[in-house]
Write a protein that holds these residues in place. Structure first.
Motif, PDB file in Angstrom:
ATOM      1  N   GLN A 282       0.852  -1.187   0.000  1.00  0.00           N
ATOM      2  CA  GLN A 282       0.000   0.000   0.000  1.00  0.00           C
ATOM      3  C   GLN A 282       0.889   1.239   0.000  1.00  0.00           C
ATOM      4  O   GLN A 282       1.832   1.338   0.791  1.00  0.00           O
ATOM      5  N   LEU A 283       0.595   2.157  -0.916  1.00  0.00           N
ATOM      6  CA  LEU A 283       1.340   3.404  -1.000  1.00  0.00           C
ATOM      7  C   LEU A 283       0.546   4.510  -0.307  1.00  0.00           C
ATOM      8  O   LEU A 283      -0.626   4.729  -0.614  1.00  0.00           O
ATOM      9  N   TYR A 284       1.204   5.196   0.605  1.00  0.00           N
ATOM     10  CA  TYR A 284       0.620   6.359   1.263  1.00  0.00           C
ATOM     11  C   TYR A 284       1.436   7.574   0.814  1.00  0.00           C
ATOM     12  O   TYR A 284       2.633   7.673   1.123  1.00  0.00           O
ATOM     13  N   ALA A 285       0.796   8.434   0.063  1.00  0.00           N
ATOM     14  CA  ALA A 285       1.495   9.577  -0.520  1.00  0.00           C
ATOM     15  C   ALA A 285       0.833  10.873  -0.084  1.00  0.00           C
ATOM     16  O   ALA A 285      -0.399  10.994  -0.065  1.00  0.00           O
ATOM     17  N   LEU A 286       1.654  11.841   0.260  1.00  0.00           N
ATOM     18  CA  LEU A 286       1.205  13.179   0.641  1.00  0.00           C
ATOM     19  C   LEU A 286       1.842  14.180  -0.315  1.00  0.00           C
ATOM     20  O   LEU A 286       3.058  14.141  -0.535  1.00  0.00           O
ATOM     21  N   ARG A 287       1.024  15.057  -0.882  1.00  0.00           N
ATOM     22  CA  ARG A 287       1.521  16.060  -1.812  1.00  0.00           C
ATOM     23  C   ARG A 287       0.910  17.424  -1.483  1.00  0.00           C
ATOM     24  O   ARG A 287      -0.303  17.573  -1.459  1.00  0.00           O
ATOM     25  N   TYR A 288       1.791  18.376  -1.243  1.00  0.00           N
ATOM     26  CA  TYR A 288       1.375  19.784  -1.203  1.00  0.00           C
ATOM     27  C   TYR A 288       2.086  20.463  -2.371  1.00  0.00           C
ATOM     28  O   TYR A 288       3.310  20.541  -2.388  1.00  0.00           O
ATOM     29  N   GLN A 289       1.307  20.939  -3.328  1.00  0.00           N
ATOM     30  CA  GLN A 289       1.874  21.549  -4.521  1.00  0.00           C
ATOM     31  C   GLN A 289       1.243  22.907  -4.746  1.00  0.00           C
ATOM     32  O   GLN A 289       0.032  23.068  -4.645  1.00  0.00           O
ATOM     33  N   SER A 290       2.098  23.863  -5.038  1.00  0.00           N
ATOM     34  CA  SER A 290       1.623  25.217  -5.290  1.00  0.00           C
ATOM     35  C   SER A 290       2.486  25.834  -6.380  1.00  0.00           C
ATOM     36  O   SER A 290       3.707  25.655  -6.397  1.00  0.00           O
ATOM     37  N   GLY A 291       1.845  26.538  -7.293  1.00  0.00           N
ATOM     38  CA  GLY A 291       2.607  27.135  -8.378  1.00  0.00           C
ATOM     39  C   GLY A 291       1.861  28.269  -9.035  1.00  0.00           C
ATOM     40  O   GLY A 291       0.647  28.454  -8.842  1.00  0.00           O
ATOM     41  N   ILE A 292       2.601  29.050  -9.816  1.00  0.00           N
ATOM     42  CA  ILE A 292       2.035  30.145 -10.579  1.00  0.00           C
ATOM     43  C   ILE A 292       2.793  30.231 -11.894  1.00  0.00           C
ATOM     44  O   ILE A 292       4.000  30.004 -11.949  1.00  0.00           O
ATOM     45  N   ARG A 293       2.050  30.551 -12.961  1.00  0.00           N
ATOM     46  CA  ARG A 293       2.642  30.673 -14.286  1.00  0.00           C
ATOM     47  C   ARG A 293       2.067  31.914 -14.946  1.00  0.00           C
ATOM     48  O   ARG A 293       0.847  32.095 -14.993  1.00  0.00           O
ATOM     49  N   ASP A 294       2.940  32.801 -15.425  1.00  0.00           N
ATOM     50  CA  ASP A 294       2.527  34.070 -16.027  1.00  0.00           C
ATOM     51  C   ASP A 294       3.028  34.159 -17.467  1.00  0.00           C
ATOM     52  O   ASP A 294       4.170  33.770 -17.758  1.00  0.00           O
ATOM     53  N   LEU A 295       2.189  34.696 -18.318  1.00  0.00           N
ATOM     54  CA  LEU A 295       2.572  35.039 -19.687  1.00  0.00           C
ATOM     55  C   LEU A 295       2.131  36.476 -19.922  1.00  0.00           C
ATOM     56  O   LEU A 295       0.942  36.792 -19.827  1.00  0.00           O
ATOM     57  N   THR A 296       3.094  37.358 -20.224  1.00  0.00           N
ATOM     58  CA  THR A 296       2.834  38.798 -20.279  1.00  0.00           C
ATOM     59  C   THR A 296       3.248  39.359 -21.631  1.00  0.00           C
ATOM     60  O   THR A 296       4.332  39.041 -22.135  1.00  0.00           O
ATOM     61  N   LEU A 297       2.393  40.204 -22.171  1.00  0.00           N
ATOM     62  CA  LEU A 297       2.694  40.977 -23.373  1.00  0.00           C
ATOM     63  C   LEU A 297       2.714  42.448 -22.967  1.00  0.00           C
ATOM     64  O   LEU A 297       1.740  42.947 -22.393  1.00  0.00           O
ATOM     65  N   ARG A 298       3.815  43.143 -23.272  1.00  0.00           N
ATOM     66  CA  ARG A 298       4.029  44.485 -22.730  1.00  0.00           C
ATOM     67  C   ARG A 298       4.566  45.418 -23.816  1.00  0.00           C
ATOM     68  O   ARG A 298       5.329  45.000 -24.691  1.00  0.00           O
ATOM     69  N   TYR A 299       4.134  46.680 -23.722  1.00  0.00           N
ATOM     70  CA  TYR A 299       4.612  47.715 -24.647  1.00  0.00           C
ATOM     71  C   TYR A 299       4.970  48.959 -23.847  1.00  0.00           C
ATOM     72  O   TYR A 299       4.195  49.413 -22.989  1.00  0.00           O
ATOM     73  N   ASP A 300       6.175  49.506 -24.124  1.00  0.00           N
ATOM     74  CA  ASP A 300       6.633  50.746 -23.495  1.00  0.00           C
ATOM     75  C   ASP A 300       7.060  51.712 -24.585  1.00  0.00           C
ATOM     76  O   ASP A 300       7.675  51.308 -25.590  1.00  0.00           O
ATOM     77  N   ARG A 301       6.778  52.987 -24.370  1.00  0.00           N
ATOM     78  CA  ARG A 301       7.238  54.035 -25.284  1.00  0.00           C
ATOM     79  C   ARG A 301       7.780  55.198 -24.465  1.00  0.00           C
ATOM     80  O   ARG A 301       7.135  55.657 -23.510  1.00  0.00           O
ATOM     81  N   GLU A 302       8.968  55.644 -24.820  1.00  0.00           N
ATOM     82  CA  GLU A 302       9.597  56.802 -24.173  1.00  0.00           C
ATOM     83  C   GLU A 302       9.630  57.948 -25.166  1.00  0.00           C
ATOM     84  O   GLU A 302      10.136  57.801 -26.287  1.00  0.00           O
ATOM     85  N   GLN A 303       9.110  59.097 -24.755  1.00  0.00           N
ATOM     86  CA  GLN A 303       9.048  60.280 -25.604  1.00  0.00           C
ATOM     87  C   GLN A 303       9.711  61.444 -24.870  1.00  0.00           C
ATOM     88  O   GLN A 303       9.315  61.783 -23.742  1.00  0.00           O
ATOM     89  N   PHE A 304      10.706  62.049 -25.497  1.00  0.00           N
ATOM     90  CA  PHE A 304      11.415  63.175 -24.893  1.00  0.00           C
ATOM     91  C   PHE A 304      10.879  64.461 -25.510  1.00  0.00           C
ATOM     92  O   PHE A 304      10.958  64.675 -26.730  1.00  0.00           O
ATOM     93  N   ILE A 305      10.329  65.315 -24.648  1.00  0.00           N
ATOM     94  CA  ILE A 305       9.756  66.585 -25.075  1.00  0.00           C
ATOM     95  C   ILE A 305      10.644  67.686 -24.518  1.00  0.00           C
ATOM     96  O   ILE A 305      10.608  68.002 -23.318  1.00  0.00           O
ATOM     97  N   GLY A 306      11.449  68.260 -25.389  1.00  0.00           N
ATOM     98  CA  GLY A 306      12.409  69.261 -24.941  1.00  0.00           C
ATOM     99  C   GLY A 306      13.437  68.635 -24.016  1.00  0.00           C
ATOM    100  O   GLY A 306      13.768  67.454 -24.106  1.00  0.00           O
TER     101      GLY A 306
END
Length: 357
Positions: A282-306
């Motif tokens: 007989q197998l007695y197994a204990l599992r505590y599993q926790s995770g997070i997975r992120d996929l991000t799409l990002r856009y940055d624009r830098e504008q110099f005014i004077g």
């Protein structure tokens, strides 16, 4: 006793060094990478996060721990960005060392307050770490041997200098030494490793493509050899990937497109196999599993005014997948398969900043 005359001492400020008082951004400190090589090393490991513990407004968690308490906030309230991607657990060996290989870092910056809008609002601090882009002149190799781990770094140019790369790897050998000190019925092993890689490709005068990755893994295993045999373990792993395209739009505008991936998983396990007959059990197994997975799409624009205004505009959308699980299994098959649970979420935001000097 004869008289002596002290020689003249001249103190000169570094040329081109930015003064903190000249920056509109408050509570922001940059740690020079050269300073990381000069700090005392614990067991041969120079740690970027432990250098941050020496800065004003930062308190270390416990003696020898790499956790940061900034302005009274807890370590999990710090936003840690590696090449723009979120890193959720920046620790090795239960927090005694950080997951950052100092040989691979180019910039370490800490913001303790007055957070820019592009970070989305933070409770404690923002820690930005950038990896090296690779040497543009020739191939270089750096090897470091320590009491706890060893690391190697390779960097240099490829494809007629248009492509530069940097690869840095580190691994401990605690799991190789632990059998020498384990003579009883219980055998314990632990190890960690991490890998950094970055590739920069310059195509044309206005465009640059950057790909950076980071992988780390920690594992603690405790095996009981006596009957009934028991295997217990604790492990966590990080994965980060960042693909970024930088483009010079005009003399006064820059644009950045980023595709970011972050992954973190924690597993606590305990497996005990109890024989119920000559050929059955007989197998007695204990599992505590926790995770997070992120996929991000990002856009940055830098504008110099004077000369007085630096405007930053941008937006991003992030797809989160959370995997919380607590599982207890009693089965006759060692390879019993169980169902995993997922929680999906979508987070989006827009921001605008004006740095007015």
């Amino acid at each position: 006793m004869g008289n002596s005359t002290l020689h003249e001492v001249i103190v000169t400020a570094p040329i081109g060094e930015k003064r903190v008082s000249d920056s509109p951004q408050m509570s922001q400190l940059t740690v020079p990478v050269e300073q990381l090589a000069k700090v005392p090393a614990l067991l041969g490991e120079r740690d970027a996060l432990k250098v941050l513990q020496l800065l004003p407004g930062v308190q270390k968690a416990t003696e020898g721990n790499a956790g940061l308490y900034v302005r009274g906030g807890s370590p999990d309230q710090n936003l840690i960005l590696l090449d723009g991607a979120t890193l959720y657990n920046p620790n090795h060996l239960l927090g005694f060392f950080s997951a950052f290989n100092s040989d691979a870092l180019r910039r370490v910056e800490l913001t303790k307050g007055g957070f820019p809008a592009r970070f989305g609002g933070r409770v404690s601090s923002v820690i930005e770490l950038d990896t090296k882009g690779g040497n543009a002149d020739s191939l270089r190799t750096q090897l470091s041997l320590g009491l706890l781990s060893s690391r190697i770094t390779l960097d240099g140019p490829l494809a007629d200098g248009k492509l530069r790369f940097m690869v840095a790897a580190r691994r401990t050998y605690l799991d190789l030494l632990s059998p020498l000190f384990s003579n009883g019925p219980v055998a314990a092993q632990s190890y960690f490793y991490d890998l950094n890689a970055r590739f920069n490709y310059q195509f044309g005068f206005k465009d640059r493509l950057t790909l950076s990755t980071f992988v780390s893994h920690d594992q603690f295993i405790n095996n009981r050899q006596s009957a009934p045999p028991l295997q217990a373990g604790l492990g966590w792993q990080n994965g980060v990937a960042a693909l970024r395209w930088d483009r010079i739009i005009s003399q006064h505008a820059l644009a950045h497109w980023s595709l970011l991936y972050s992954q973190y998983a924690l597993t606590v396990s305990s497996d005990e196999w109890v024989n119920t007959g000559p050929t059955t059990g007989q197998l007695y197994a204990l599992r505590y599993q926790s995770g997070i997975r992120d996929l991000t799409l990002r856009y940055d624009r830098e504008q110099f005014i004077g000369v007085a205004h630096e405007v930053r505009l941008g937006g991003q959308t992030t797809y989160h997948r959370f995997t919380p699980d607590a599982l207890v299994v009693a089965a006759t098959d060692r390879n019993a398969i169980t169902e995993r649970h997922y929680i999906d979420a979508l987070e989006s935001g827009l921001w605008a900043e004006d740095t007015w000097k």
